[in-house]
Design an enzyme around this catalytic site. Structure first.
Site, PDB file in Angstrom:
ATOM      1  CG  ASP A 500      -2.226  -0.570   1.039  1.00 33.18           C
ATOM      2  OD1 ASP A 500      -2.671  -0.599  -0.117  1.00 33.18           O
ATOM      3  OD2 ASP A 500      -2.847  -1.002   2.025  1.00 33.18           O
TER       4      ASP A 500
HETATM    5  C1  GLC Z   1      -0.336   2.545   6.232  1.00 36.84           C
HETATM    6  C2  GLC Z   1       0.185   1.205   6.632  1.00 36.84           C
HETATM    7  C3  GLC Z   1      -0.065   0.186   5.609  1.00 36.84           C
HETATM    8  C4  GLC Z   1      -1.490   0.264   5.221  1.00 36.84           C
HETATM    9  C5  GLC Z   1      -1.803   1.649   4.674  1.00 36.84           C
HETATM   10  C6  GLC Z   1      -3.210   1.818   4.154  1.00 36.84           C
HETATM   11  O1  GLC Z   1       0.484   3.097   5.289  1.00 36.84           O
HETATM   12  O2  GLC Z   1       1.541   1.227   6.849  1.00 36.84           O
HETATM   13  O3  GLC Z   1       0.277  -1.034   6.152  1.00 36.84           O
HETATM   14  O4  GLC Z   1      -1.791  -0.730   4.297  1.00 36.84           O
HETATM   15  O5  GLC Z   1      -1.614   2.536   5.695  1.00 36.84           O
HETATM   16  O6  GLC Z   1      -4.139   1.881   5.143  1.00 36.84           O
HETATM   17  C1  GLC Z   2      -1.369  -3.607   5.579  1.00 34.84           C
HETATM   18  C2  GLC Z   2      -2.622  -3.642   4.749  1.00 34.84           C
HETATM   19  C3  GLC Z   2      -2.494  -4.603   3.597  1.00 34.84           C
HETATM   20  C4  GLC Z   2      -1.256  -4.279   2.817  1.00 34.84           C
HETATM   21  C5  GLC Z   2      -0.034  -4.263   3.705  1.00 34.84           C
HETATM   22  C6  GLC Z   2       1.208  -3.821   2.984  1.00 34.84           C
HETATM   23  O1  GLC Z   2      -1.217  -4.800   6.247  1.00 34.84           O
HETATM   24  O2  GLC Z   2      -3.714  -4.023   5.525  1.00 34.84           O
HETATM   25  O3  GLC Z   2      -3.611  -4.533   2.757  1.00 34.84           O
HETATM   26  O4  GLC Z   2      -1.133  -5.235   1.814  1.00 34.84           O
HETATM   27  O5  GLC Z   2      -0.249  -3.372   4.767  1.00 34.84           O
HETATM   28  O6  GLC Z   2       1.170  -2.478   2.669  1.00 34.84           O
END
Ligand code: GLC
Ligand code: GLC
Length: 837
Positions: A500
């Site tokens: 993400d």
């Molecule tokens: C934050 C988290 C990531 C998550 C993203 C979207 O950046 O580090 O893990 O997936 O938010 O909510």
């Molecule tokens: C968080 C989010 C997941 C994403 C991951 C890596 O765990 O929930 O959707 O893939 O971060 O960014």
């Protein structure tokens, strides 16, 4: 250093001192009513949606940590001394302390001044309430004159509004304090008093909360300022200090619930007290009793309260809960030479899969319950580790999730559990999202053989009239990638892919802008090799599904698409020693030797090898098969990314913010997506290692992040030793090995899949159960009991040689291949002997 121990027979983790490095929590409830509870009774409760139906308040990032929860106070009325038997919030030193976290329940036991305290917290199956079953024993030589106070702080339902909109919500709090008659107790039952929380019930809400106690009260409080006293906290409530409730009735400000029970205990005597906290809905047109009044209609709730205030009913409900978990966990039980594997697979990892399935990423001690709803990619992956436990719920989830899918095959990134609708705050355009749906459905079909799900009529974007069979949703999901090729013909990344924080179209220079939803580029250049690998994997699953549905045209289409995508990966996604990660908006490679930071990433190595890229031994005539590259890529992972605490996301870590990379470079080195051990990705490498036949490596990686195997370094790891955390600080971090974001992570499902289906190799297939272990060379074998489509498989695996060659004997007859065909209808159990050579 340890702060407790595993009691595997009881399926509990036993915490032996209250001052764990972080609150070590557990979850109550597994259906609609949920609670988070820490080892010192901190936490909160909610009904279905942690944001919109929050029962009790909780303040994150508080000091001291974890202040607020299901509190009880004991007071010795002779000396005036009072304490918290769960240690928090008074933190008075206890003579004895123990917290046992089990599946859906927590038991806290302690002793001070000769008074033994034990409280069992759980949510009965089928109910929307929690029970606190308290037992007090006077283990001293003299009689005790005690007061027991309870204390919770109500949340005004919408947890977001509750934490922000004080100008309004300081004036809306309302309670009702009403008698309850309990018949057949011999004491007339008179004098029982229930506290009802009914903020906003006068207007549009048709639900209320109640807090009841099994004993006659010496007093109660519902106004926080009266209970605590001015400028006091939960550690020194004035009412407790003075041993006298105020009988306050809250209007506005901070409604709480507190009961005061006086208890005389002779030496050796014991007494049980039950508290109930629950949620109840009334029909919209029958909210008040008498009609026209403003008094809550309690007709439906009273029998429920009366039932669970009786200890025999509470006991029964607890035993039912235990049996339920014995049944659920019994679906897969393993006996391997490794105790960490056994307890994670048999108990904790499976349990965590249930919790992640229920919560997605909404409510934990790191997820506030007000931030995120259910993630599309999160929920579809959580299902992988859950589907064998309650397939009907997995089915429902698939249908809910796919109904939020967009017409163009794309997906809302999140949806709300209460409304089951796509959440527009984050929108769509995470280009990996839809593909996970194919993996989820495939896993469901393999587990259950319920092909009827493909015919279910499912809406797009929850729009009536847009229904089409689920099968077509899967086709759409695949088409979504095909419709979005980039300059190298790799899939365009959109807002981000699995990572993400890899926001290649964002280019944000303004503080506070969301990296996920800000898009300053048109998105026609940046591409993802990860999505390419995921696409190949999804196509292979889709081919299997289509073949089963006799849809040869679809089989041909996806096989051809997968083959083309493989070629594209070899042409543009391979860096010589490993798979590249992406192309940025300038068309430059990321995760390549060309880069100084972010030269190699974990995600494409895992997903591409899982999809079979570079695995085949025989080189193809056009030289495009990349044969042998899988091993090369995995060796590069071992060399550049793996260290003692796991495998980090990438190396070198980003040491500054890069406008064109986004959030990934916003984190300090070694944390979160910037080169921590983002545990979710590690099982992909484990699976990939089994694909190339290296059981030792797969199991070594499995052990590095296995929480139970890390129990001995709890002072470093800090998070709970019984569940996975989202991340463990990487090699570049100030404190390498320190975990964060425990509980809600795709790590749970993927590790469960990696160990049970790939290392132990018990893998549901479309037409039977596959047994194909890739275990460590030092293992002589293992045993598995697994329920599969209503049949009990007793599998015993013996190693007779150093390789991974498997031969199977089913009920005494040897069979060809590694898939046990489905037995005749009515078969109850099957005995399988597997020899590995
Ligand atoms: C934050 C988290 C990531 C998550 C993203 C979207 O950046 O580090 O893990 O997936 O938010 O909510
Ligand atoms: C968080 C989010 C997941 C994403 C991951 C890596 O765990 O929930 O959707 O893939 O971060 O960014």
């Amino acid at each position: 250093m340890k702060f407790g121990y595993f009691d595997d027979t009881q399926r509990e983790y036993v915490i032996t001192r209250p001052d764990t490095p972080l609150p070590w929590i557990n979850y109550l409830g597994c259906e609609e009513y949920f609670g988070l509870i820490s080892n010192t009774a901190g936490g909160y409760s909610f009904y279905r949606d942690a944001r919109l139906r929050r029962l009790t308040r909780y303040r994150y990032n508080n000091a001291p940590l974890d202040m607020g929860g299901r509190y009880l106070y004991l007071r010795d009325n002779t000396s005036g001394k009072y304490w918290s038997p769960s240690w928090m919030p008074t933190r008075l030193k206890l003579d004895e302390y123990e917290c046992r976290h089990g599946q859906g329940y927590t038991i806290i036991t302690s002793k001070l001044n000769g008074i033994k305290f034990s409280a069992r917290y759980f949510v009965p199956l089928g109910e929307s309430l929690e029970i606190w079953q308290v037992t007090l024993t006077n283990e001293s030589a003299s009689d005790a004159d005690l007061s027991l106070f309870s204390a919770i702080e109500f949340c005004l339902w919408d947890a977001n509004d509750d934490a922000t909109n004080f100008q309004r919500n300081y004036s809306i709090g309302q309670v009702e304090i009403a008698p309850l008659a309990l018949e057949g107790r011999g004491d007339g039952g008179e004098g029982l008093t229930v506290i009802y929380h009914k903020s906003e019930y006068r207007e549009r809400r048709d639900h209320f909360a109640y807090f009841a106690c099994s004993e006659k009260l010496a007093g109660f409080d519902t106004a926080r300022e009266d209970f605590l006293g001015p400028y006091r906290g939960w550690d020194t409530p004035l009412a407790v200090e003075e041993g006298k409730s105020r009988n306050s009735e809250a209007l506005g400000w901070q409604p709480i619930g507190s009961h005061h029970v006086k208890i005389q205990l002779k030496a050796g005597e014991q007494k049980q007290v039950i508290f109930l906290l629950g949620y109840q809905e009334n029909p919209k047109d029958d909210k008040f009793d008498p009609p026209g009044s403003q008094v809550i209609n309690k007709k439906t709730v009273k029998p429920i309260i009366a039932k669970y205030l009786k200890s025999e009913n509470a006991d029964k409900a607890f035993n039912t809960l235990r049996d339920y978990w014995t049944m659920l966990l019994g679906k897969i039980q393993v006996t391997t030479p490794d105790e960490h594997t056994n307890r994670m697979v048999n108990i904790w990892n499976a349990y965590q899969c249930m919790v992640t399935f229920n919560m997605s990423r909404s409510a934990s001690y790191f997820e506030s319950g007000i931030g995120r709803g259910m993630g599309f990619r999160d929920s579809t992956q959580d299902l992988l580790g859950f589907v064998h436990m309650i397939p009907e719920r997995a089915r429902e989830r698939i249908l809910d999730v796919s109904a939020t899918q967009l017409k163009n095959g794309g997906a809302f990134h999140q949806y709300q559990p209460l409304t089951k609708r796509g959440n527009n705050d984050v929108g769509s355009g995470f280009n990996d999202d839809p593909l996970w749906l194919v993996l989820a459905v495939s896993a469901y079909l393999k587990e259950t053989g319920d092909w009827s799900i493909l015919d279910e009529q499912v809406q797009y974007q929850n729009e009536p009239g847009s229904e089409s069979p689920l099968y077509e949703h899967l086709q759409c999901a695949i088409q979504y990638t095909l419709d979005r090729p980039g300059p190298h013909k790799l899939p365009l990344i959109g807002r981000a892919d699995w990572n993400d924080c890899l926001n290649l179209n964002c280019f944000s220079d303004t503080p506070g802008q969301s990296f996920q939803t800000t898009t300053n580029k048109d998105g026609t250049v940046a591409e993802s090799v990860f999505i390419a690998g995921l696409f190949v994997l999804a196509c292979k699953e889709m081919a299997g599904i289509a073949e089963h549905c006799n849809d040869q045209a679809e089989v041909d289409k996806v096989q051809k698409s997968a083959a083309e995508m493989e070629k594209i990966v070899w042409a543009a996604g391979w860096d010589g020693e490993w798979f590249r990660r992406a192309y940025d908006d300038y068309g430059h490679a990321l995760g390549s030797k060309e880069n100084t930071e972010g030269r190699i990433f974990i995600e494409p190595q895992g997903i591409c090898v899982m999809a079979g890229l570079g695995v085949d031994a025989a080189p193809s005539p056009d030289g495009q098969s990349g044969s042998g590259n899988a091993v090369k890529a995995l060796d590069s992972v071992g060399e550049h990314l793996a260290f003692q605490h796991g495998i980090v996301v990438h190396q070198p870590a980003f040491t500054q913010y890069y406008l064109h990379l986004g959030e990934i470079s916003s984190y300090p080195e070694g944390y979160k997506e910037n080169a921590s051990v983002f545990c979710h990705t590690n099982p992909w490498i484990m699976v990939a290692e089994t694909v190339v036949g290296r059981g030792d490596k797969a199991f070594d990686y499995y052990t590095r992040i296995n929480p139970s195997a890390r129990e001995g370094i709890s002072e470093v790891h800090k998070c709970e030793p019984y569940v996975y955390a989202q991340m463990i600080a990487g090699k570049d971090a100030v404190k390498p090995g320190e975990a964060k974001n425990s509980w809600l992570s795709g790590t749970a499902a993927w590790n469960y899949v990696a160990i049970t289906q790939h290392i132990l190799g018990i893998h549901p297939a479309f037409d039977g159960l596959e047994v194909k272990p890739v275990i460590p060379s030092g293992w002589n074998g293992f045993e598995v009991r697994r329920n599969f489509r209503g049949v009990r498989y007793e599998i015993s695996v013996k190693r007779e040689g150093p390789g991974n060659e498997v031969s199977l004997e089913v009920d005494g007859k040897s069979i060809k291949g590694t898939i046990i065909p489905l037995p005749k209808q009515g078969t109850e159990s099957v005995k399988v002997k597997a020899i590995v050579r």
